[in-house]
Design a protein around this motif. Structure first.
Motif, PDB file in Angstrom:
ATOM      1  N   GLU A   1       0.814  -1.209   0.000  1.00  0.00           N
ATOM      2  CA  GLU A   1       0.000   0.000   0.000  1.00  0.00           C
ATOM      3  C   GLU A   1       0.855   1.269   0.000  1.00  0.00           C
ATOM      4  O   GLU A   1       0.382   2.340  -0.350  1.00  0.00           O
ATOM      5  CB  GLU A   1      -0.933   0.019   1.210  1.00  0.00           C
ATOM      6  N   MET A   2       2.117   1.124   0.394  1.00  0.00           N
ATOM      7  CA  MET A   2       2.984   2.306   0.396  1.00  0.00           C
ATOM      8  C   MET A   2       3.370   2.710  -1.020  1.00  0.00           C
ATOM      9  O   MET A   2       3.878   3.792  -1.248  1.00  0.00           O
ATOM     10  CB  MET A   2       4.243   2.026   1.200  1.00  0.00           C
ATOM     11  N   ARG A   3       3.187   1.821  -1.941  1.00  0.00           N
ATOM     12  CA  ARG A   3       3.410   2.001  -3.392  1.00  0.00           C
ATOM     13  C   ARG A   3       4.873   2.132  -3.786  1.00  0.00           C
ATOM     14  O   ARG A   3       5.337   1.411  -4.643  1.00  0.00           O
ATOM     15  CB  ARG A   3       2.610   3.192  -3.935  1.00  0.00           C
ATOM     16  N   TRP A   4       5.622   3.039  -3.189  1.00  0.00           N
ATOM     17  CA  TRP A   4       7.053   3.155  -3.537  1.00  0.00           C
ATOM     18  C   TRP A   4       7.845   2.350  -2.514  1.00  0.00           C
ATOM     19  O   TRP A   4       7.983   2.770  -1.368  1.00  0.00           O
ATOM     20  CB  TRP A   4       7.497   4.612  -3.536  1.00  0.00           C
ATOM     21  N   LEU A   5       8.364   1.209  -2.926  1.00  0.00           N
ATOM     22  CA  LEU A   5       8.962   0.273  -1.969  1.00  0.00           C
ATOM     23  C   LEU A   5      10.484   0.209  -2.053  1.00  0.00           C
ATOM     24  O   LEU A   5      11.122  -0.579  -1.378  1.00  0.00           O
ATOM     25  CB  LEU A   5       8.374  -1.130  -2.202  1.00  0.00           C
ATOM     26  N   ASP A   6      11.025   1.063  -2.906  1.00  0.00           N
ATOM     27  CA  ASP A   6      12.455   1.092  -3.168  1.00  0.00           C
ATOM     28  C   ASP A   6      13.273   1.403  -1.914  1.00  0.00           C
ATOM     29  O   ASP A   6      14.340   0.852  -1.688  1.00  0.00           O
ATOM     30  CB  ASP A   6      12.671   2.225  -4.181  1.00  0.00           C
ATOM     31  N   ASN A   7      12.743   2.275  -1.088  1.00  0.00           N
ATOM     32  CA  ASN A   7      13.441   2.694   0.120  1.00  0.00           C
ATOM     33  C   ASN A   7      12.379   3.114   1.135  1.00  0.00           C
ATOM     34  O   ASN A   7      11.753   4.161   0.972  1.00  0.00           O
ATOM     35  CB  ASN A   7      14.385   3.862  -0.194  1.00  0.00           C
ATOM     36  N   THR A   8      12.153   2.269   2.123  1.00  0.00           N
ATOM     37  CA  THR A   8      11.113   2.571   3.118  1.00  0.00           C
ATOM     38  C   THR A   8      11.677   2.356   4.523  1.00  0.00           C
ATOM     39  O   THR A   8      12.677   1.671   4.709  1.00  0.00           O
ATOM     40  CB  THR A   8       9.869   1.653   2.956  1.00  0.00           C
ATOM     41  N   VAL A   9      11.018   2.952   5.477  1.00  0.00           N
ATOM     42  CA  VAL A   9      11.319   2.684   6.887  1.00  0.00           C
ATOM     43  C   VAL A   9       9.993   2.382   7.568  1.00  0.00           C
ATOM     44  O   VAL A   9       9.069   3.208   7.517  1.00  0.00           O
ATOM     45  CB  VAL A   9      11.998   3.891   7.574  1.00  0.00           C
ATOM     46  N   ILE A  10       9.878   1.193   8.136  1.00  0.00           N
ATOM     47  CA  ILE A  10       8.653   0.810   8.833  1.00  0.00           C
ATOM     48  C   ILE A  10       9.022   0.373  10.241  1.00  0.00           C
ATOM     49  O   ILE A  10       9.720  -0.636  10.430  1.00  0.00           O
ATOM     50  CB  ILE A  10       7.929  -0.325   8.090  1.00  0.00           C
ATOM     51  N   ALA A  11       8.602   1.175  11.200  1.00  0.00           N
ATOM     52  CA  ALA A  11       8.905   0.876  12.606  1.00  0.00           C
ATOM     53  C   ALA A  11       7.691   0.194  13.222  1.00  0.00           C
ATOM     54  O   ALA A  11       6.555   0.621  13.011  1.00  0.00           O
ATOM     55  CB  ALA A  11       9.215   2.171  13.348  1.00  0.00           C
ATOM     56  N   ILE A  12       7.927  -0.891  13.948  1.00  0.00           N
ATOM     57  CA  ILE A  12       6.831  -1.668  14.547  1.00  0.00           C
ATOM     58  C   ILE A  12       7.127  -1.883  16.027  1.00  0.00           C
ATOM     59  O   ILE A  12       8.117  -2.517  16.393  1.00  0.00           O
ATOM     60  CB  ILE A  12       6.677  -3.031  13.843  1.00  0.00           C
ATOM     61  N   LEU A  13       6.264  -1.337  16.858  1.00  0.00           N
ATOM     62  CA  LEU A  13       6.391  -1.501  18.307  1.00  0.00           C
ATOM     63  C   LEU A  13       5.396  -2.567  18.767  1.00  0.00           C
ATOM     64  O   LEU A  13       4.226  -2.529  18.389  1.00  0.00           O
ATOM     65  CB  LEU A  13       6.071  -0.169  19.003  1.00  0.00           C
TER      66      LEU A  13
ATOM     67  N   ARG B   1       2.226  -1.502  -8.875  1.00  0.00           N
ATOM     68  CA  ARG B   1       0.978  -1.438  -9.644  1.00  0.00           C
ATOM     69  C   ARG B   1       0.083  -2.591  -9.202  1.00  0.00           C
ATOM     70  O   ARG B   1       0.494  -3.412  -8.404  1.00  0.00           O
ATOM     71  CB  ARG B   1       1.267  -1.527 -11.134  1.00  0.00           C
ATOM     72  N   GLY B   2      -1.116  -2.617  -9.695  1.00  0.00           N
ATOM     73  CA  GLY B   2      -2.016  -3.719  -9.346  1.00  0.00           C
ATOM     74  C   GLY B   2      -2.860  -3.368  -8.139  1.00  0.00           C
ATOM     75  O   GLY B   2      -2.626  -2.364  -7.472  1.00  0.00           O
ATOM     76  N   PRO B   3      -3.857  -4.214  -7.859  1.00  0.00           N
ATOM     77  CA  PRO B   3      -4.804  -3.926  -6.786  1.00  0.00           C
ATOM     78  C   PRO B   3      -4.149  -3.992  -5.410  1.00  0.00           C
ATOM     79  O   PRO B   3      -3.201  -4.736  -5.206  1.00  0.00           O
ATOM     80  CB  PRO B   3      -5.854  -5.030  -6.929  1.00  0.00           C
ATOM     81  N   GLY B   4      -4.662  -3.208  -4.489  1.00  0.00           N
ATOM     82  CA  GLY B   4      -4.211  -3.272  -3.103  1.00  0.00           C
ATOM     83  C   GLY B   4      -4.653  -4.582  -2.486  1.00  0.00           C
ATOM     84  O   GLY B   4      -5.398  -5.359  -3.104  1.00  0.00           O
ATOM     85  N   TYR B   5      -4.232  -4.817  -1.274  1.00  0.00           N
ATOM     86  CA  TYR B   5      -4.450  -6.136  -0.681  1.00  0.00           C
ATOM     87  C   TYR B   5      -5.929  -6.484  -0.509  1.00  0.00           C
ATOM     88  O   TYR B   5      -6.329  -7.623  -0.678  1.00  0.00           O
ATOM     89  CB  TYR B   5      -3.682  -6.223   0.645  1.00  0.00           C
ATOM     90  N   GLY B   6      -6.756  -5.489  -0.194  1.00  0.00           N
ATOM     91  CA  GLY B   6      -8.160  -5.797   0.065  1.00  0.00           C
ATOM     92  C   GLY B   6      -9.053  -5.681  -1.159  1.00  0.00           C
ATOM     93  O   GLY B   6     -10.237  -5.976  -1.093  1.00  0.00           O
ATOM     94  N   ALA B   7      -8.473  -5.244  -2.269  1.00  0.00           N
ATOM     95  CA  ALA B   7      -9.301  -4.931  -3.434  1.00  0.00           C
ATOM     96  C   ALA B   7      -9.836  -6.193  -4.103  1.00  0.00           C
ATOM     97  O   ALA B   7      -9.170  -7.223  -4.109  1.00  0.00           O
ATOM     98  CB  ALA B   7      -8.487  -4.123  -4.433  1.00  0.00           C
ATOM     99  N   PRO B   8     -11.035  -6.084  -4.668  1.00  0.00           N
ATOM    100  CA  PRO B   8     -11.584  -7.245  -5.375  1.00  0.00           C
ATOM    101  C   PRO B   8     -10.720  -7.619  -6.570  1.00  0.00           C
ATOM    102  O   PRO B   8     -10.209  -6.758  -7.262  1.00  0.00           O
ATOM    103  CB  PRO B   8     -12.949  -6.753  -5.868  1.00  0.00           C
ATOM    104  N   ARG B   9     -10.495  -8.871  -6.756  1.00  0.00           N
ATOM    105  CA  ARG B   9      -9.876  -9.389  -7.970  1.00  0.00           C
ATOM    106  C   ARG B   9     -10.509 -10.737  -8.197  1.00  0.00           C
ATOM    107  O   ARG B   9     -10.813 -11.455  -7.262  1.00  0.00           O
ATOM    108  CB  ARG B   9      -8.362  -9.497  -7.865  1.00  0.00           C
ATOM    109  N   THR B  10     -10.714 -11.021  -9.415  1.00  0.00           N
ATOM    110  CA  THR B  10     -11.420 -12.265  -9.673  1.00  0.00           C
ATOM    111  C   THR B  10     -10.646 -13.066 -10.701  1.00  0.00           C
ATOM    112  O   THR B  10     -10.013 -12.511 -11.590  1.00  0.00           O
ATOM    113  CB  THR B  10     -12.868 -11.985 -10.140  1.00  0.00           C
ATOM    114  N   PHE B  11     -10.628 -14.352 -10.500  1.00  0.00           N
ATOM    115  CA  PHE B  11      -9.871 -15.207 -11.393  1.00  0.00           C
ATOM    116  C   PHE B  11     -10.793 -16.086 -12.236  1.00  0.00           C
ATOM    117  O   PHE B  11     -10.343 -16.919 -12.978  1.00  0.00           O
ATOM    118  CB  PHE B  11      -8.901 -16.074 -10.586  1.00  0.00           C
TER     119      PHE B  11
END
Ligand SMILES: O=C(O)CCC(=O)C(=O)O
Ligand SMILES: [Fe+2]
Length: 247
Positions: A142-154, A233-243
């Motif tokens: 969902e952050m879309r730009w994943l090349d350089n991120t910082v995600i802190a989790i407590l 690109r492509g749908p986010g994690y919760g978005a509908p997609r059908t196969f």
């Protein structure tokens, strides 16, 4: 160990407001962040790393109870198996510029901003009510730009496994639900994990189910992206997609 489906928490685009709310600010005189906490950097590869600071915050059990009681928890859902399924955890989102629900979290946010010198987006929270709640292997796309991120989790509340594994494993070796190549960082209450660099591009993370665990865990997440490199690109994690075949 498996989860119902891969599911990153909701993140939103950074807003223009760089400030955080001030509710409760200064209400607590003493610092909850251990000034001398050791940060161990795990270099996953040349460009991906995870900092681990054990016992970074004191009082994380009380904070768990406070957050469980006071936050506007939501039941998320995701489109899976051609229908919406409830996500096996609750989530909350405090947008940037909104009042921070606890002085401890405001202090944490400020300490992280000082250390990592990045302007985090709002506060994301996930509540794993017991060992049946989980989030499967995923990247925070969902952050879309994943090349350089910082995600802190407590972590507050119970210690649970937190698995990390490469997403670039030869297809032949990727046996369904085989987590034997995953590393478990097992954060306990007050522990901080910070996933940085290309972690969201090249690595997967998960909080798997642990049958029999009855205590809950609440994680607080702060996210930043450099917004450089090609966006996802492509749908986010919760978005509908059908196969199924188009009718
Ligand atoms: O709860 C955690 O520690 C991780 C949560 C997570 O990965 C997410 O919500 O994207
Ligand atoms: Fe995630």
């Amino acid at each position: 160990m498996t989860s119902d489906f891969p599911a990153p928490a909701g993140t939103s685009d950074p807003g223009p407001d760089a400030s955080v709310g001030t509710a409760g600010e200064g209400a607590r005189g003493t610092s909850l962040i251990a000034p001398g906490a050791t940060f161990e950097r795990i270099q996953l590869d040349d460009r991906s790393w995870i900092d681990v600071a054990r016992n970074w915050m004191t009082g994380a059990e009380q904070l768990y109870a406070e957050l469980a009681r006071t936050l506007p928890w939501k039941q998320g859902s995701a489109w899976r198996y051609e229908r919406y399924l409830e996500e096996p955890r609750l989530t909350a989102w405090i947008a940037r510029g909104r009042a921070v629900p606890s002085p401890a979290l405001l202090e944490a946010y400020r300490a992280l901003r000082r250390r990592y010198q990045v302007d985090f987006d709002g506060f994301g929270l996930s509540w794993y009510r017991d060992g049946n709640d989980s989030v499967g292997f995923h990247r925070d796309r969902e952050m879309r730009w994943l090349d350089n991120t910082v995600i802190a989790i407590l972590t507050t509340g119970a210690r649970r496994p937190f698995l990390v594994k490469s997403r670039h494993v030869p297809a032949g070796r990727r046996i369904l639900n085989d987590d034997s190549d995953a590393r478990d960082l097992a954060p306990g209450p007050g522990d901080l994990l910070v996933l940085g660099g290309r972690c969201q591009a090249d690595w997967l993370h998960a909080v798997p189910k642990v049958p029999g665990v009855v205590e809950g865990r609440i994680s607080v997440q702060w996210r930043w992206t450099s917004r450089t490199g090609p966006p996802e690109r492509g749908p986010g994690y919760g978005a509908p997609r059908t196969f199924s075949r188009p009718r």
